[in-house]
Motif scaffolding. Sequence first.
Motif, PDB file in Angstrom:
ATOM      1  N   THR A 113      -3.825   9.304  -0.022  1.00 26.46           N
ATOM      2  CA  THR A 113      -3.387   7.871  -0.692  1.00 26.46           C
ATOM      3  C   THR A 113      -3.322   8.111  -2.202  1.00 26.46           C
ATOM      4  OG1 THR A 113      -4.707   6.733   1.127  1.00 26.46           O
ATOM      5  CG2 THR A 113      -4.169   5.571  -1.033  1.00 26.46           C
ATOM      6  N   LEU A 142       1.007   4.127 -12.777  1.00 26.02           N
ATOM      7  CA  LEU A 142       2.211   3.614 -13.221  1.00 26.02           C
ATOM      8  C   LEU A 142       1.907   2.613 -14.082  1.00 26.02           C
ATOM      9  CD1 LEU A 142       4.940   3.593 -10.421  1.00 26.02           C
ATOM     10  CD2 LEU A 142       4.615   5.308 -12.347  1.00 26.02           C
ATOM     11  N   ALA A 143       0.938   1.719 -13.892  1.00 26.42           N
ATOM     12  CA  ALA A 143       0.323   0.697 -14.677  1.00 26.42           C
ATOM     13  C   ALA A 143      -0.201   1.352 -16.096  1.00 26.42           C
ATOM     14  CB  ALA A 143      -0.506  -0.355 -14.300  1.00 26.42           C
ATOM     15  N   GLN A 151     -12.908   0.801  -6.760  1.00 24.45           N
ATOM     16  CA  GLN A 151     -11.959   0.068  -7.898  1.00 24.45           C
ATOM     17  C   GLN A 151     -12.957  -0.790  -8.877  1.00 24.45           C
ATOM     18  OE1 GLN A 151      -9.563  -2.461  -5.616  1.00 24.45           O
ATOM     19  NE2 GLN A 151      -8.122  -0.809  -4.954  1.00 24.45           N
ATOM     20  N   PRO A 168      -2.666   6.273  -5.909  1.00 27.89           N
ATOM     21  CA  PRO A 168      -2.457   4.612  -6.196  1.00 27.89           C
ATOM     22  C   PRO A 168      -1.423   4.668  -7.356  1.00 27.89           C
ATOM     23  CG  PRO A 168      -4.494   5.627  -7.122  1.00 27.89           C
ATOM     24  CD  PRO A 168      -3.769   6.757  -5.976  1.00 27.89           C
ATOM     25  N   TRP A 169      -0.170   4.799  -6.849  1.00 21.48           N
ATOM     26  CA  TRP A 169       0.959   4.745  -7.862  1.00 21.48           C
ATOM     27  C   TRP A 169       0.900   3.537  -8.711  1.00 21.48           C
ATOM     28  CZ3 TRP A 169       3.125   9.171  -8.809  1.00 21.48           C
ATOM     29  CH2 TRP A 169       3.378  10.171  -7.609  1.00 21.48           C
ATOM     30  N   ASN A 170       0.486   2.272  -7.947  1.00 19.79           N
ATOM     31  CA  ASN A 170       0.539   1.152  -8.887  1.00 19.79           C
ATOM     32  C   ASN A 170      -0.554   1.254 -10.130  1.00 19.79           C
ATOM     33  OD1 ASN A 170      -1.768   1.335  -7.210  1.00 19.79           O
ATOM     34  ND2 ASN A 170      -1.621  -0.916  -6.893  1.00 19.79           N
ATOM     35  N   ILE A 171      -1.840   1.906  -9.878  1.00 20.65           N
ATOM     36  CA  ILE A 171      -2.496   1.770 -10.939  1.00 20.65           C
ATOM     37  C   ILE A 171      -2.045   2.991 -11.954  1.00 20.65           C
ATOM     38  CG2 ILE A 171      -4.695   2.580 -11.565  1.00 20.65           C
ATOM     39  CD1 ILE A 171      -5.744   1.621  -9.065  1.00 20.65           C
ATOM     40  N   SER A 214      -9.656   8.089  -5.417  1.00 20.87           N
ATOM     41  CA  SER A 214      -8.779   7.941  -4.194  1.00 20.87           C
ATOM     42  C   SER A 214      -9.133   8.956  -3.287  1.00 20.87           C
ATOM     43  CB  SER A 214      -7.178   7.711  -4.558  1.00 20.87           C
ATOM     44  OG  SER A 214      -6.641   7.506  -3.657  1.00 20.87           O
TER      45      SER A 214
END
Length: 660
Positions: free
Chosen positions: A605, A612-613, A515, A607-610, A327
């Motif tokens: 940037t 946290l996932a 990605q 990637p909190w979603n990744i 990222s």
Amino acid sequence: MFQLSRQTVGRQRSLYAGSFVALAVGVFMLGLAATTTAATIAYHLPASSTIGVTTLGGPDTPPQHVRIALANADVSGLQTVLSMVGAICGFITVFVIASTFAFAVASRRRELGLLRLIGATPRQLRRMIIGEALVVAFAASVTGAIGAQLATPLLLRRASYTELAPVQLEPASPWVPLAIAVGAGMLVALLGARSAARRAGKVAPIDALREASLEPPRIGPVRIGFGLLFLAGAIVMLSLIRPSSGDGAVPLAMFTPMVIVIALTLLAPLVVPVVGRVWAAPLVAWTHVSGRLARSNVVAAPRRSASLAAPILAISAIAGSMVLSLSFAADSSAAAIRDAVRAPVVVTGSAPVTDAGVKAADAALPTELVRIAAEYAQLEGVEGIDPAVAAQTRDLGVLDGDLRRLTGLTVAVSKEMAGFEHYRVGDEIPVVFLDRTPARLRVVAIVKDAFGVNPSFMIPLDVARKHSPDAQVERTFVLPADGVAPGELVRRIPNAELASDWEAAQSDGLRKGNQFGLVMLLGPAALYSAIAIANTLLMSGLQRRNEFVTSRLLGATDRQLQRMVLWESSLVGAVALTLGGATTLTVGILIRRAMTSGLTDVPLTIPWNILLAIAALCLTLAVGAALAPAAYLLRSVGQSVPSTMRNSRSTPSERAASAS
């Protein structure tokens, strides 16, 4: 002794099921990478897709004739990805097998004490554990190798005609790659079981009389020494992640977490209780009894807790560091493109720009050539430019030399490439063009790096057209004439867009590519880690029957025991994720500092979603894999508790009804 090992494995199937599944999946991943790599090596390039060159040779290496694949037949990208996948999976496999065997030995402490009591020597116990590892490893390795061979054709069909392998790949002879995978599985099992075998040899006969599965309060000095050694190595590697590292910063950011994981795993019996107490403080204040029991279990059995936390720590640290590194690499590339492009308009496509409102049109011609070095030859992307025009539309940033001398057989080299190959102004670089014409390009300038805008090599436009007549312009940087607004040019010129929009599209494309790379690299490792986490925790849960029976006899209810298991597994997951998160944060800060040096206004940037996932998946697997065997054991324990104990907890009316 080997016969005893085989019988022990047969009798303790549930105990070694986790090791079998973990190793079988690991060998499957390694075997799949090996067979696919063998297919890329066995692929024979047609003569029209290669260029034959002779290396320069050096003091210790004579010149060699090699054939270099062109971009339309190059499978080296797939080979690189497969090698990294194999390295990551192999690394995680070692830790998973080590943790599962360590847990197996810890759960059999009383049994090993009985063997010592009847005369078994420490050496015999070590040989027995190693024999058990060989039995499990052979069965698991063969199973994984067979699965890899069956899955290879499917993977090759998916990989063919992609960016990584733009050709049709067919399966090669599987014997050598599968033999390598089986051998690697056996070696990994021996490495993982070696420390467990040493620990088994230290079990004393008195342990046969113990009812509680307590662990020694200390770990050996050898383990501490190696842990500190790896920690020192990790600190050295972290210190090397700096702006002067260039492209080496990214590999360092990817492999340094592995060294940190090794250090933390070796020192885990010392680290886990400390971090566990910190996380348990609010839990105890909130839940009282169940949280206190969970904290006691985690702190009193640090080796077991470390074994359970190892796979979570490994995947969270490695995956988190790679996600942040890629990222931040995209952020720095976006900033580099923005700083390097001076033209406000970009036209995509090969159509010439002839509008009257254009002051300068930088229609660079992308092509390739083979660069020849002393020990190797390599296909390089180059760009044919008009230096007078290019200097107006983009920041070439001449650091040494003079771009006005870029005429004839000359070349301008980027700072990074000049640093790697020690090029200086005036040096000559032997090359072979795509039309098989050899030449020697004289370095006339060294320019600043600008990934995505300026390639590593730039040659005169007429030279590029001469040796690559079929090459097509891909994008043109356009500078409007005085008094002409960029928006007006965008409306008048087909396929034109503002430079800011083009830069955003380039950044999005790079992130999508990253990605895809994450899926290729971390997909198999994440799947394997998920299986490993579930296996390890299932093994742990299924060995706690006596503990649950004792707790029930003391008056604990099923719900209380389930809450204890819930908080205990959550504590183990939280400890592992804390250590993995600290590793990710440290690597992320250093890699961002290294990548953004010299750039202005670099976007941040994350990637909190990744991230946290990854954390949520690890915690979900940890809790689910701990609660499932606990629920099963509690049902069976409920049937084994004496009826008198059940009656003692019933109400008077229930006892009267039972008596009647």
